[in-house]
Motif scaffolding. Sequence first.
Motif, mmCIF file in Angstrom:
data_model
loop_
_atom_site.group_PDB
_atom_site.id
_atom_site.type_symbol
_atom_site.label_atom_id
_atom_site.label_comp_id
_atom_site.label_asym_id
_atom_site.label_seq_id
_atom_site.Cartn_x
_atom_site.Cartn_y
_atom_site.Cartn_z
ATOM 1 N N LYS A 133 9.414 9.715 -10.364
ATOM 2 C CA LYS A 133 9.097 9.335 -9.075
ATOM 3 C C LYS A 133 8.197 7.955 -9.236
ATOM 4 O O LYS A 133 7.876 7.370 -10.419
ATOM 5 N N CYS A 189 16.563 0.608 -2.364
ATOM 6 C CA CYS A 189 16.646 1.628 -1.357
ATOM 7 C C CYS A 189 17.560 1.231 -0.276
ATOM 8 O O CYS A 189 18.648 2.045 0.253
ATOM 9 N N GLY A 192 20.915 1.495 -1.412
ATOM 10 C CA GLY A 192 21.548 2.627 -1.689
ATOM 11 C C GLY A 192 21.502 2.982 -3.200
ATOM 12 O O GLY A 192 22.112 3.920 -4.008
ATOM 13 N N GLU A 194 18.725 3.778 -5.127
ATOM 14 C CA GLU A 194 17.404 4.617 -5.225
ATOM 15 C C GLU A 194 17.197 5.359 -3.706
ATOM 16 O O GLU A 194 17.409 4.867 -2.753
ATOM 17 N N ASN A 195 16.701 6.636 -4.081
ATOM 18 C CA ASN A 195 16.307 7.468 -3.127
ATOM 19 C C ASN A 195 14.915 6.919 -2.468
ATOM 20 O O ASN A 195 13.927 6.990 -3.324
ATOM 21 N N GLU A 197 12.942 8.532 -0.713
ATOM 22 C CA GLU A 197 11.992 9.688 -0.664
ATOM 23 C C GLU A 197 11.365 9.621 -2.056
ATOM 24 O O GLU A 197 10.310 10.779 -2.096
ATOM 25 N N LEU A 198 11.473 9.144 -2.894
ATOM 26 C CA LEU A 198 10.813 9.084 -4.572
ATOM 27 C C LEU A 198 9.846 7.950 -4.303
ATOM 28 O O LEU A 198 9.078 8.180 -5.565
ATOM 29 N N GLY A 206 8.816 7.857 1.300
ATOM 30 C CA GLY A 206 9.963 7.479 2.044
ATOM 31 C C GLY A 206 9.881 5.886 2.606
ATOM 32 O O GLY A 206 8.917 5.044 2.278
#
Length: 292
Positions: A133, A189, A192, A194-195, A197-198, A206
Amino acid sequence: MENVLRFYKEHGPMTEITNMKDMVRDIPKDVATIVIYVQNIFIHQHWSKAYGLELSEERKREPFIRSFGEKLQFLQSVGQGTCPLVPLGPRPNEQKMISICRDFSVAAVALCREAGIPARARCGFANYFEKGKYIDHWVLEYWNEERKKWVMVDAQLDNLQQEHLKIPFDPMNVGEDFFFTGPRAWQMCREGKENPELFGIFDWWGYIYLNCNLILDANSLLKMPMQPWDMWDGYKSLPMEKWHEKDYKLMDELASLALHVDDSLEDLIHFVQQNDKIKVPEDLGKITNSLE
């Protein structure tokens, strides 16, 4: 680059020291020593138990004191400001001011500038607090004249924290593999890579937190490093469900300017200053504390 370095060598409202000059006299032009000074006056709120402290509700309010000058005044008011910050020895933990990561970074910036070192506080995310995270965090970024580059320093990571977290790098030189500025995280993010939400902390994850740290970092680059709970009208407080694509694109532009700040400082200043939904209000009385 000369103008950029001159800009970051001068104080801003959050780092300037007016009435407490005696406390910061003879600051050496050595960042490692400056970090020791900072760690000798602050203790992180969420690490307090590791240092043997149980915080009262009153002590938990100490991080709400915003500017470094105000923090020095607080230290003086509780009897810890009668001598310079230059330590004669380690200050007992119970005598340190309760703070957060942002405070370590802003104080380090203030002392660097007092010593004539160009410096700025960077808001973003670190991947060394929780595996997998990216946790909300701040670092110091200073200009290393010998290497002719900006170097990131985690002024919070003392020996106790380094050992507990098993830090795999030198906190005096935090690489880009470990700390991600708000603009860089936003762009990662959005592309695209990395996510989202991490990215966040506690219950907030987010884009809502990516947006928070993008705005905080952009304003910090303009020498207004605010606190995470500081809220003002505009994108800092506008619920993400009310955003439209134009809002995201505006933040994309902000992130791009901040990522290239050394080449576009004047453009970044103009962009932020012309957008009341992004910039910190001139009247700080208009800022509210989202935790109260």
